[in-house]
Design a protein around this motif. Sequence first.
Motif, PDB file in Angstrom:
ATOM      1  N   UNK A  82       0.886  -1.163   0.000  1.00  0.00           N
ATOM      2  CA  UNK A  82       0.000   0.000   0.000  1.00  0.00           C
ATOM      3  C   UNK A  82       0.923   1.211   0.000  1.00  0.00           C
ATOM      4  N   UNK A  83       0.720   2.079  -0.972  1.00  0.00           N
ATOM      5  CA  UNK A  83       1.602   3.235  -1.117  1.00  0.00           C
ATOM      6  C   UNK A  83       1.491   4.178   0.076  1.00  0.00           C
ATOM      7  N   UNK A  84       2.630   4.467   0.672  1.00  0.00           N
ATOM      8  CA  UNK A  84       2.770   5.554   1.631  1.00  0.00           C
ATOM      9  C   UNK A  84       4.066   6.262   1.272  1.00  0.00           C
ATOM     10  N   UNK A  85       4.377   7.317   1.984  1.00  0.00           N
ATOM     11  CA  UNK A  85       5.573   8.088   1.613  1.00  0.00           C
ATOM     12  C   UNK A  85       6.849   7.269   1.720  1.00  0.00           C
ATOM     13  N   UNK A  86       6.977   6.474   2.756  1.00  0.00           N
ATOM     14  CA  UNK A  86       8.200   5.692   2.948  1.00  0.00           C
ATOM     15  C   UNK A  86       8.402   4.711   1.801  1.00  0.00           C
ATOM     16  N   UNK A  87       7.375   3.980   1.471  1.00  0.00           N
ATOM     17  CA  UNK A  87       7.477   2.990   0.394  1.00  0.00           C
ATOM     18  C   UNK A  87       7.690   3.682  -0.950  1.00  0.00           C
ATOM     19  N   UNK A  88       6.960   4.780  -1.175  1.00  0.00           N
ATOM     20  CA  UNK A  88       7.135   5.498  -2.439  1.00  0.00           C
ATOM     21  C   UNK A  88       8.567   6.016  -2.580  1.00  0.00           C
ATOM     22  N   UNK A  89       9.141   6.530  -1.487  1.00  0.00           N
ATOM     23  CA  UNK A  89      10.526   7.010  -1.524  1.00  0.00           C
ATOM     24  C   UNK A  89      11.475   5.890  -1.950  1.00  0.00           C
ATOM     25  N   UNK A  90      11.295   4.711  -1.383  1.00  0.00           N
ATOM     26  CA  UNK A  90      12.144   3.576  -1.747  1.00  0.00           C
ATOM     27  C   UNK A  90      11.926   3.204  -3.214  1.00  0.00           C
ATOM     28  N   UNK A  91      10.681   3.160  -3.611  1.00  0.00           N
ATOM     29  CA  UNK A  91      10.335   2.756  -4.970  1.00  0.00           C
ATOM     30  C   UNK A  91      10.865   3.742  -6.009  1.00  0.00           C
ATOM     31  N   UNK A  92      10.628   5.010  -5.798  1.00  0.00           N
ATOM     32  CA  UNK A  92      10.965   6.000  -6.828  1.00  0.00           C
ATOM     33  C   UNK A  92      12.476   6.165  -6.990  1.00  0.00           C
ATOM     34  N   UNK A  93      13.235   5.744  -5.995  1.00  0.00           N
ATOM     35  CA  UNK A  93      14.695   5.781  -6.127  1.00  0.00           C
ATOM     36  C   UNK A  93      15.205   4.657  -7.031  1.00  0.00           C
ATOM     37  N   UNK A  94      14.520   3.517  -6.990  1.00  0.00           N
ATOM     38  CA  UNK A  94      14.938   2.372  -7.794  1.00  0.00           C
ATOM     39  C   UNK A  94      13.764   1.401  -7.898  1.00  0.00           C
ATOM     40  N   UNK A  95      12.847   1.647  -8.827  1.00  0.00           N
ATOM     41  CA  UNK A  95      11.626   0.843  -8.916  1.00  0.00           C
ATOM     42  C   UNK A  95      11.866  -0.664  -9.003  1.00  0.00           C
ATOM     43  N   UNK A  96      12.823  -1.077  -9.806  1.00  0.00           N
ATOM     44  CA  UNK A  96      13.054  -2.512 -10.003  1.00  0.00           C
ATOM     45  C   UNK A  96      13.644  -3.177  -8.761  1.00  0.00           C
ATOM     46  N   UNK A  97      14.310  -2.420  -7.921  1.00  0.00           N
ATOM     47  CA  UNK A  97      14.830  -2.993  -6.679  1.00  0.00           C
ATOM     48  C   UNK A  97      13.711  -3.164  -5.657  1.00  0.00           C
ATOM     49  N   UNK A  98      12.783  -2.209  -5.610  1.00  0.00           N
ATOM     50  CA  UNK A  98      11.691  -2.284  -4.635  1.00  0.00           C
ATOM     51  C   UNK A  98      10.662  -3.331  -5.026  1.00  0.00           C
ATOM     52  N   UNK A  99      10.305  -3.378  -6.309  1.00  0.00           N
ATOM     53  CA  UNK A  99       9.341  -4.378  -6.789  1.00  0.00           C
ATOM     54  C   UNK A  99       9.978  -5.092  -7.983  1.00  0.00           C
TER      55      UNK A  99
END
Length: 132
Positions: A82-99
């Motif tokens: 579920x998108x929140x700021x913490x997860x989005x920050x991780x994702x937007x820095x490196x999408x393929x690493x997060x998901x």
Amino acid sequence: MHVRGFAISLAQILSLALVPAALADGDATQGAKVFLKCRACHQVGETAKNAVGPELNGLFGRQTGSVPGYNYSPANKNSGIVWDETIFREYIQNPKAKIPGTKMSFPGLKDQTDIDNVIAYLKQFGPDGKKL
């Protein structure tokens, strides 16, 4: 004196703990400029539609892989995120690493100020695309 020294140290610790929260407040106007990097694939606002990527209205609080009409990768559909700021920050820095397995080919935003600003920009839009 010992009590006073502790009180000062505690006050200093508390003030330092509050600094990152204050710095995390982004500038939505600057975020609109950062979002130009995202706009090739994503839309926001009242007329937003799915494109190469899903529309991003009401992003925060939404489960990944849940925008109607968008063909997500199994990785996004099944991530349970579920998108929140913490997860989005991780994702937007490196999408393929997060998901791993995401279709998103964006290399990521590396500048924390850009991330703060794009978050402030995206948070303006409710699920209906209207500014909150």
